[in-house]
Each structure stands twice: as C-alpha cells, then as structure tokens.
Design a protein around this motif. Structure first.
Motif, mmCIF file in Angstrom:
data_model
loop_
_atom_site.group_PDB
_atom_site.id
_atom_site.type_symbol
_atom_site.label_atom_id
_atom_site.label_comp_id
_atom_site.label_asym_id
_atom_site.label_seq_id
_atom_site.Cartn_x
_atom_site.Cartn_y
_atom_site.Cartn_z
ATOM 1 N N VAL A 177 132.626 70.848 99.948
ATOM 2 C CA VAL A 177 131.431 70.070 99.606
ATOM 3 C C VAL A 177 130.189 70.957 99.621
ATOM 4 N N THR A 178 130.090 71.830 100.629
ATOM 5 C CA THR A 178 128.935 72.727 100.721
ATOM 6 C C THR A 178 128.863 73.659 99.518
ATOM 7 N N TRP A 179 130.017 74.123 99.073
ATOM 8 C CA TRP A 179 130.062 74.991 97.899
ATOM 9 C C TRP A 179 129.514 74.264 96.670
ATOM 10 N N ALA A 180 129.963 73.028 96.454
ATOM 11 C CA ALA A 180 129.512 72.274 95.277
ATOM 12 C C ALA A 180 128.010 72.009 95.330
ATOM 13 N N LEU A 181 127.501 71.678 96.496
ATOM 14 C CA LEU A 181 126.091 71.311 96.608
ATOM 15 C C LEU A 181 125.151 72.515 96.567
ATOM 16 N N LEU A 182 125.551 73.615 97.218
ATOM 17 C CA LEU A 182 124.614 74.726 97.395
ATOM 18 C C LEU A 182 125.225 76.102 97.144
ATOM 19 N N GLY A 183 126.405 76.339 97.689
ATOM 20 C CA GLY A 183 126.982 77.681 97.643
ATOM 21 C C GLY A 183 127.165 78.223 96.241
ATOM 22 N N TYR A 184 127.646 77.375 95.329
ATOM 23 C CA TYR A 184 127.888 77.843 93.962
ATOM 24 C C TYR A 184 126.599 78.320 93.305
ATOM 25 N N SER A 185 125.546 77.597 93.504
ATOM 26 C CA SER A 185 124.267 77.978 92.901
ATOM 27 C C SER A 185 123.784 79.312 93.449
ATOM 28 N N LEU A 186 123.900 79.525 94.749
ATOM 29 C CA LEU A 186 123.448 80.778 95.350
ATOM 30 C C LEU A 186 124.291 81.963 94.903
ATOM 31 N N ALA A 187 125.568 81.710 94.609
ATOM 32 C CA ALA A 187 126.477 82.800 94.262
ATOM 33 C C ALA A 187 126.478 83.135 92.776
ATOM 34 N N PHE A 188 126.404 82.121 91.909
ATOM 35 C CA PHE A 188 126.689 82.353 90.496
ATOM 36 C C PHE A 188 125.565 81.971 89.538
ATOM 37 N N THR A 189 124.337 81.916 90.032
ATOM 38 C CA THR A 189 123.198 81.822 89.111
ATOM 39 C C THR A 189 122.532 83.190 89.044
ATOM 40 N N THR A 190 121.681 83.384 88.058
ATOM 41 C CA THR A 190 121.121 84.713 87.811
ATOM 42 C C THR A 190 120.299 85.212 88.996
ATOM 43 N N GLY A 191 119.329 84.445 89.414
ATOM 44 C CA GLY A 191 118.525 84.831 90.574
ATOM 45 C C GLY A 191 118.038 86.258 90.460
ATOM 46 N N ASN A 192 118.380 87.062 91.486
ATOM 47 C CA ASN A 192 118.032 88.483 91.476
ATOM 48 C C ASN A 192 119.217 89.292 91.988
ATOM 49 N N ALA A 193 119.019 90.544 92.301
ATOM 50 C CA ALA A 193 120.126 91.405 92.727
ATOM 51 C C ALA A 193 120.671 91.033 94.094
ATOM 52 N N ILE A 194 119.920 90.230 94.849
ATOM 53 C CA ILE A 194 120.320 89.883 96.214
ATOM 54 C C ILE A 194 120.916 88.487 96.305
ATOM 55 N N LEU A 195 120.384 87.536 95.586
ATOM 56 C CA LEU A 195 120.823 86.142 95.730
ATOM 57 C C LEU A 195 120.530 85.355 94.464
ATOM 58 N N GLY A 196 121.408 84.386 94.185
ATOM 59 C CA GLY A 196 121.156 83.479 93.081
ATOM 60 C C GLY A 196 120.028 82.512 93.412
ATOM 61 N N ASP A 197 119.714 81.642 92.487
ATOM 62 C CA ASP A 197 118.642 80.680 92.714
ATOM 63 C C ASP A 197 119.224 79.280 92.921
ATOM 64 N N LEU A 198 118.372 78.279 92.908
ATOM 65 C CA LEU A 198 118.802 76.900 93.170
ATOM 66 C C LEU A 198 118.898 76.077 91.878
ATOM 67 N N SER A 199 119.019 76.739 90.755
ATOM 68 C CA SER A 199 119.039 76.012 89.490
ATOM 69 C C SER A 199 120.300 75.164 89.321
ATOM 70 N N ARG A 200 121.378 75.488 90.047
ATOM 71 C CA ARG A 200 122.609 74.695 89.975
ATOM 72 C C ARG A 200 122.822 73.854 91.235
ATOM 73 N N PHE A 201 121.753 73.671 92.020
ATOM 74 C CA PHE A 201 121.852 72.874 93.245
ATOM 75 C C PHE A 201 122.378 71.473 92.925
ATOM 76 N N GLY A 202 123.355 71.027 93.706
ATOM 77 C CA GLY A 202 123.943 69.712 93.465
ATOM 78 C C GLY A 202 124.695 69.629 92.146
ATOM 79 N N LEU A 203 125.151 70.793 91.657
ATOM 80 C CA LEU A 203 125.903 70.891 90.390
ATOM 81 C C LEU A 203 125.070 70.471 89.178
ATOM 82 N N ARG A 204 123.764 70.617 89.295
ATOM 83 C CA ARG A 204 122.909 70.332 88.148
ATOM 84 C C ARG A 204 123.250 71.296 87.008
#
Length: 428
Positions: free
Chosen positions: A52-79
């Motif tokens: 559940v945590t992955w779907a809500l937050l983890g996926y967005s932090l891991a697999f959005t563009t963000g920067n070289a260190i961390l993804g962003d929250l654009s996919r938060f809550g599977l948006r």
C-alpha cells in the motif's frame, strides 16, 4: 503496447509476489517452533504494509523524473498511473511489478531480527524503510538517478535489493542485540523441509524477478531466464562440495542456502553475462558467503538467519562480478573487465559502496528514532515464551488441546514506601 510483453509481465508480477510468502517459509523453517508463525508473518505483513505504501508514495519517489537524488510527488496516490503505455506494457502493470520488488526487499531484513523484535515496531520500520531507503535506491539505479547516469549495471536488484537489504539486516541485528541465550544454547531449525520448500518456491519466483526485469518477452528475458537456472545450480554444486569437504555431510539447509546465494548473486548480472559466465559467477559466489556464514556464527553478531552473508555479501559479489563478466555480445550495451572495460568494475564498486553507506546509515537512524517512541524488542519473558503467542495470540503448531491461554498481566501496586521494580526487557 505489446500483448506478449503484457502477458509475460502479468506472469512475472505474480511470480515475484509469490516470492514473499516463499521467503516466509524459507525463514520460518530455520527458527524454533515457538517463533515459526511470527517469522512467517514478518514476510506476509510486507505484502500489505509495503504494498500500500508503494502505491501511495514509494512509486512516485522512485520512478518519477524528479532529480538525480529523488523522484517527485507527481504520481502520489497513483495520480496519472493508468492504462497508458509504459514502454510496451500498461503503466499500472509496471507500477505493480516494481511494487513486488519493494515488498520482498523490505521483508528480507526480517531474517536478521526474528525471535526478538516486537511486531508493532517491526511494521513501523518496514513501512518507513520502504519509503526512505528503498525508494531512493530504486530511483538512483532504475529511475534515472545518479547511479544510472554513472553507468552502474543492475539488471534486477543486486544493489537495489540485496546489498540494500543485507547491510540493513546487519545494522538491525546490531541495534537489537543478540537473542536471549545466544551463544549459550543451540538454536536448531524446527522444520528443514519448510526451508527447502521455501528455497524451491523462491527459485521458481526468481524467474519472474530476473527475466521479468527485461520488461518484455524478448531475447534479454530469455538470457536472464537461462542464467537464473544455471547460476544457482553451480552455487549448489560448490556449496555441497564445501559441506562434504568440511564436515563429510551434505546438509539440506546448506543446499537451500546455496540455492538462494546463487540466485542473489546472478540477480544484478542476469541480463548482462553469458550462460557460461553465469555458471562461473554462481560457482565463485559460493565461497565468500559460505565462509562468512561460518565466521559469523563464531561472533556475537546475531544476524539470526544470515541475511548479511547470503544477501549482502552475495549481492556484493554478484554486482562486482557483473563488472568483470558483462559482455556486450550478450547484452548489447556494456562490457566488463574481461572484455576490455575495467572501468565498469570501478563503477560497480562505487554503486555497492553508495548502497552500503546510505542503507546502513539510514537504517540505523530509522531504528533509533522508532526506539525512542516504543521498545524495539519484546521483553525477556515474552521472548522465552515465543513470539507466536505473545505477538499474535496464535501458534503455528497446536499442542495438546490447542493454544496456551495467555492472560493479561495484572500489576499489583507496591506497598507504600516500597520501590516498584522495572519490568523485564526495555528499549533496544
């Protein structure tokens, strides 16, 4: 989108999800019977809390563009994660597949803390670790982060999964301290058949883990599939010969452990080395893990089920040998040391070093923060009774007429002027 790729990734996602309860059986057979159910639950719980945590937050932090260190929250809550294409498969399927990796990586750590960690704090740690440690590591290697830009090769999770979880397990074991009576009595596996069953199911699921990481039904998946068959077979042969040479007996626990070590080691290399290279890698990786297991048992480090030796060291050796054995003739992208590119080995070593420092330090900090709120360990009395009853109110194996009756403790107030004794246990 491609129908064949989608079908293969549906199967691979189910295979990797199966690996988490399989891990529970592998670990569960190695503990004492009074802790078997708790050990299984430590893996099963990850399916829910990390999933559940992955779907809500983890996926967005891991697999959005963000920067070289961390993804962003654009996919938060599977948006924005729907049926649109991600490569050649539906985006939602890609998210689910990657989620199965987050789940089992967090669950791996449980093998170092079984038989003594309180279940509530474990759930908190599991959830937070998947967000603050796993998601950034996944971004660095697979989400376009700085390790990917540096050229680190990690086909299915040598650094992201195994080095990451292995060093976290070592830190967790050190923070919690050894089990009650560790070093004074033998802790005998209560069901070796469970362990062998778990190893077999892990091997089965690992075909989805490694071959699925091609993200398509293609030649790369076929290579990873073949290497996933051959490498652990070679590790099993070498591990068995080492057992026979050292003790004159080939143990089932040793065979099961050897299979898992081989699977761990081939994971980063699965789509980068030749089938012959996978046999060499599988045979070589047996040696450091085998002797590390023997050495660890002589120390006061109670990594209960040797997660560090099997996953941490196995993943490290596999990642480094990827830098040695990778062949562009098989992977089309990178050569290793043996094929004229010594720089790749240095890149692999740097990626391993980053994983060790980040995961080790982050795990220590998380455990200490949780320990400031609630005790990490069960009390000595509860540890003696076993965590099945004290943490879950159930037993893996009913004795006599069923589970023992556990009554809530009644604290009798001390007479005036008499100091109250501290309860057993305390914060880790």
């Amino acid at each position: 989108m491609n129908g064949a790729d989608t079908a293969w990734m549906l199967i691979s996602t189910a295979l990797v999800l199966l690996m988490t309860p399989a891990l529970g059986f592998f670990y569960g057979g190695l503990v004492r019977s009074k802790n078997a159910l708790n050990t299984l639950m430590m893996s099963v719980a990850a399916l829910g809390f990390v999933g559940v945590t992955w779907a809500l937050l983890g996926y967005s932090l891991a697999f959005t563009t963000g920067n070289a260190i961390l993804g962003d929250l654009s996919r938060f809550g599977l948006r924005g994660v729907g049926l649109e294409a991600q490569g050649t498969i539906p985006h939602v399927l890609f998210m689910a597949y990657q989620g199965t990796f987050a789940i089992i990586t967090a669950a791996l750590i449980s093998g170092a803390v079984v038989e003594r960690m309180a279940f509530g704090p474990y759930l908190a740690f599991l959830t937070l670790w998947s967000v603050f440690i796993y998601a950034p590591m996944a971004h660095w290697v697979w989400g376009g982060g700085f390790l990917a830009r540096m050229g680190a090769l990690d086909f299915a999770g040598g650094t992201v999964v195994h080095v990451n979880a292995g060093i976290a397990a070592l830190v967790a074991a050190l923070v919690l301290g050894p089990r009650k009576d560790y070093g004074r009595q033998a802790f005998i596996p209560h069901n070796v058949a469970f362990t062998v069953l778990g190893a077999g199911l892990l091997w089965f699921g690992w075909f989805g883990f490694n071959a699925g990481s091609a993200l398509a039904a293609n030649a790369s998946a076929a290579l990873a599939f073949t290497n996933t068959m051959l490498a652990p077979a070679a590790t099993l042969v070498v591990w068995t010969l080492l057992d026979l040479q050292r003790t004159g007996k080939a143990t089932a626990v040793g065979a099961a452990t050897g299979i898992v070590v081989g699977l761990v080691a081939i994971t980063p290399a699965a789509g980068f080395v030749s089938p012959l290279g996978s046999i060499v890698l599988g045979g070589l990786c047996a040696l450091p893990s085998y002797y590390a297991l023997i050495w660890r048992a002589r120390t006061r480090v109670d990594d209960s089920l040797d997660v560090t030796a099997a996953h941490g060291l196995g993943g490290t050796v596999g990642a480094l040998l990827t830098g040695v054995l990778a062949s562009k003739a098989w992977n089309g992208s990178a050569d290793g040391l043996l094929f004229g590119n010594p720089k790749q080995l240095l890149i692999q070593a740097a990626a391993v070093g980053v994983a060790l420092v980040f995961s080790g330090g982050g795990t220590f900090l998380l455990l200490k923060l949780i320990g400031m709120v609630v005790p990490l360990r069960v009390r000595a009395r509860e540890e003696g009774m076993g965590l099945d009853v004290t943490q879950h109110g159930e037993e893996a194996y009913a004795r006599d007429e069923g589970a023992i009756l556990v009554l809530p403790e009644v604290v009798t107030p001390a007479p005036a002027g008499v100091p109250q004794l501290e309860p057993e246990g305390g914060r880790a």
